[in-house]
Design a protein around this motif. Structure first.
Motif, PDB file in Angstrom:
ATOM      1  N   SER A 106      32.670  44.081   7.616  1.00  0.00           N
ATOM      2  CA  SER A 106      31.848  44.652   8.692  1.00  0.00           C
ATOM      3  C   SER A 106      30.378  44.600   8.288  1.00  0.00           C
ATOM      4  N   GLY A 107      29.522  45.038   9.210  1.00  0.00           N
ATOM      5  CA  GLY A 107      28.117  45.238   8.877  1.00  0.00           C
ATOM      6  C   GLY A 107      27.205  44.048   9.044  1.00  0.00           C
ATOM      7  N   VAL A 108      27.689  42.967   9.683  1.00  0.00           N
ATOM      8  CA  VAL A 108      26.869  41.768   9.859  1.00  0.00           C
ATOM      9  C   VAL A 108      26.456  41.646  11.326  1.00  0.00           C
ATOM     10  N   THR A 109      25.161  41.441  11.566  1.00  0.00           N
ATOM     11  CA  THR A 109      24.642  41.230  12.914  1.00  0.00           C
ATOM     12  C   THR A 109      24.156  39.793  13.034  1.00  0.00           C
ATOM     13  N   TYR A 110      24.584  39.133  14.103  1.00  0.00           N
ATOM     14  CA  TYR A 110      24.216  37.746  14.367  1.00  0.00           C
ATOM     15  C   TYR A 110      23.384  37.710  15.647  1.00  0.00           C
ATOM     16  N   ILE A 111      22.119  37.294  15.559  1.00  0.00           N
ATOM     17  CA  ILE A 111      21.259  37.155  16.731  1.00  0.00           C
ATOM     18  C   ILE A 111      20.974  35.670  16.926  1.00  0.00           C
ATOM     19  N   LEU A 112      21.477  35.101  18.022  1.00  0.00           N
ATOM     20  CA  LEU A 112      21.354  33.669  18.291  1.00  0.00           C
ATOM     21  C   LEU A 112      20.285  33.463  19.363  1.00  0.00           C
ATOM     22  N   PHE A 113      19.266  32.703  19.044  1.00  0.00           N
ATOM     23  CA  PHE A 113      18.153  32.495  19.954  1.00  0.00           C
ATOM     24  C   PHE A 113      18.475  31.364  20.930  1.00  0.00           C
ATOM     25  N   LYS A 114      18.390  31.665  22.221  1.00  0.00           N
ATOM     26  CA  LYS A 114      18.751  30.718  23.268  1.00  0.00           C
ATOM     27  C   LYS A 114      17.818  29.505  23.291  1.00  0.00           C
ATOM     28  N   ASN A 115      18.404  28.361  23.622  1.00  0.00           N
ATOM     29  CA  ASN A 115      17.661  27.111  23.851  1.00  0.00           C
ATOM     30  C   ASN A 115      16.786  26.699  22.672  1.00  0.00           C
ATOM     31  N   SER A 116      17.171  27.121  21.467  1.00  0.00           N
ATOM     32  CA  SER A 116      16.462  26.696  20.254  1.00  0.00           C
ATOM     33  C   SER A 116      17.243  25.583  19.591  1.00  0.00           C
ATOM     34  N   LYS A 117      16.535  24.774  18.802  1.00  0.00           N
ATOM     35  CA  LYS A 117      17.216  23.688  18.097  1.00  0.00           C
ATOM     36  C   LYS A 117      16.367  23.238  16.919  1.00  0.00           C
ATOM     37  N   VAL A 118      17.002  23.140  15.765  1.00  0.00           N
ATOM     38  CA  VAL A 118      16.355  22.623  14.561  1.00  0.00           C
ATOM     39  C   VAL A 118      16.717  21.148  14.420  1.00  0.00           C
ATOM     40  N   SER A 119      15.731  20.320  14.194  1.00  0.00           N
ATOM     41  CA  SER A 119      15.980  18.888  14.033  1.00  0.00           C
ATOM     42  C   SER A 119      15.158  18.350  12.861  1.00  0.00           C
ATOM     43  N   PRO A 120      15.821  17.804  11.836  1.00  0.00           N
ATOM     44  CA  PRO A 120      17.269  17.652  11.719  1.00  0.00           C
ATOM     45  C   PRO A 120      17.942  18.984  11.380  1.00  0.00           C
ATOM     46  N   ILE A 121      19.192  19.094  11.769  1.00  0.00           N
ATOM     47  CA  ILE A 121      19.920  20.347  11.620  1.00  0.00           C
ATOM     48  C   ILE A 121      20.000  20.807  10.166  1.00  0.00           C
ATOM     49  N   GLU A 122      19.966  19.853   9.232  1.00  0.00           N
ATOM     50  CA  GLU A 122      20.123  20.208   7.806  1.00  0.00           C
ATOM     51  C   GLU A 122      18.833  20.670   7.152  1.00  0.00           C
ATOM     52  N   ASN A 123      17.731  20.698   7.891  1.00  0.00           N
ATOM     53  CA  ASN A 123      16.450  21.102   7.310  1.00  0.00           C
ATOM     54  C   ASN A 123      16.299  22.615   7.391  1.00  0.00           C
ATOM     55  N   HIS A 124      16.673  23.295   6.316  1.00  0.00           N
ATOM     56  CA  HIS A 124      16.653  24.756   6.342  1.00  0.00           C
ATOM     57  C   HIS A 124      15.238  25.312   6.450  1.00  0.00           C
ATOM     58  N   ASN A 125      14.271  24.654   5.848  1.00  0.00           N
ATOM     59  CA  ASN A 125      12.891  25.133   5.958  1.00  0.00           C
ATOM     60  C   ASN A 125      12.440  25.194   7.414  1.00  0.00           C
ATOM     61  N   SER A 126      12.845  24.218   8.204  1.00  0.00           N
ATOM     62  CA  SER A 126      12.509  24.221   9.621  1.00  0.00           C
ATOM     63  C   SER A 126      13.195  25.370  10.350  1.00  0.00           C
ATOM     64  N   ALA A 127      14.428  25.674   9.948  1.00  0.00           N
ATOM     65  CA  ALA A 127      15.139  26.798  10.560  1.00  0.00           C
ATOM     66  C   ALA A 127      14.419  28.111  10.285  1.00  0.00           C
ATOM     67  N   VAL A 128      13.902  28.259   9.081  1.00  0.00           N
ATOM     68  CA  VAL A 128      13.173  29.485   8.726  1.00  0.00           C
ATOM     69  C   VAL A 128      11.871  29.586   9.517  1.00  0.00           C
ATOM     70  N   THR A 129      11.137  28.490   9.601  1.00  0.00           N
ATOM     71  CA  THR A 129       9.866  28.489  10.325  1.00  0.00           C
ATOM     72  C   THR A 129      10.070  28.814  11.799  1.00  0.00           C
ATOM     73  N   LEU A 130      11.025  28.118  12.432  1.00  0.00           N
ATOM     74  CA  LEU A 130      11.293  28.363  13.840  1.00  0.00           C
ATOM     75  C   LEU A 130      11.909  29.746  14.037  1.00  0.00           C
ATOM     76  N   GLY A 131      12.796  30.141  13.142  1.00  0.00           N
ATOM     77  CA  GLY A 131      13.431  31.448  13.253  1.00  0.00           C
ATOM     78  C   GLY A 131      12.433  32.581  13.192  1.00  0.00           C
ATOM     79  N   ASP A 132      11.467  32.490  12.299  1.00  0.00           N
ATOM     80  CA  ASP A 132      10.460  33.543  12.183  1.00  0.00           C
ATOM     81  C   ASP A 132       9.641  33.642  13.473  1.00  0.00           C
TER      82      ASP A 132
END
Length: 231
Positions: free
Chosen positions: A195-221
């Protein structure tokens, strides 16, 4: 740990749909993720998801043996749920993720890297969404492969991408790398948290390429800041 019967979707090849992502950098495995990513605090995000406007037609189980108690909830610009975390170790075979470490291992993921290969669960933070069903259709809700997810646990924020699909009636699963970054035991057979995990999924977002975690962090922030402003 539940038995996972994943339904694999077609690999996503759409172009970047959201602004603010860093240009594509080197592909391949990402480096170790930090426990707190970006500038938005876990407390600030959690304060916006204290109540649930239910989007799903029903509720999900967290495991095969539990009752269905988890709704998918809607907010302005996002969907979210609060659940457990089971460990997904599917995709590329590695020392940490293979048939020898995971009794439910499968050598593919619903969404693929830019080079066509499955994702790498032990190095890429990603989240598993339930396969579309009469309960809820993630695609119709604006959620797609490579979409950004803020995963919150124990006052930590980890940005991940939507990387795989799971059973139609079960929710609450993320990759080995997601769990490890949040301080959750990433062992695919014995790890996770109940228990204790919250998942917030941002609509209509997309990281390209999907494997670029740095891009996910930048866009996520950036999206997390917008989420706080708009809710």
């Amino acid at each position: 740990m539940r038995i996972r019967t994943l339904t694999l979707a077609a690999a996503s090849g759409a172009a970047l749909l959201a602004a603010g992502v860093l240009p594509a950098q080197a592909t391949g495995s990402a480096g170790p993720a930090s426990a707190q990513e970006g500038s938005v605090s876990a407390a600030s995000l959690l304060a916006k998801v204290t109540s649930c406007q239910q989007l799903s037609n029903g509720k999900y189980r967290t495991d095969d043996e539990t009752s269905a108690t988890i709704p998918v909830c809607g907010k302005n610009g996002a969907v979210f749920w609060k659940a457990d975390m089971d460990i997904d170790c599917d995709g590329q075979r590695t020392a940490k993720c293979s048939e020898s470490t995971d009794p439910w291992y499968q050598d593919d993921t619903a969404f693929h890297q830019s080079n066509g290969q499955p994702l790498r669960a032990d190095s890429l933070p990603y989240v598993v969404v339930p396969s579309s069903s009469s309960i809820w259709n993630y695609s119709s809700a604006g959620i797609k492969g490579g979409g950004v997810v803020a995963v919150i646990y124990n006052n930590k924020v980890e940005y991940a991408v939507v990387g795989d699909t799971g059973p139609t009636n079960i929710i609450g699963e993320a990759s080995y790398a997601t769990a490890k970054a949040l301080g959750i035991d990433p062992n695919p057979e014995t790890g996770g948290t109940d228990s204790g995990v919250t998942y917030i999924l941002f609509k209509n977002s997309k990281v390209s390429p999907i494997e670029n975690h740095n891009s996910a962090v930048t866009l996520g922030d950036s999206l997390a800041k917008q989420f706080l402003q708009n809710n």
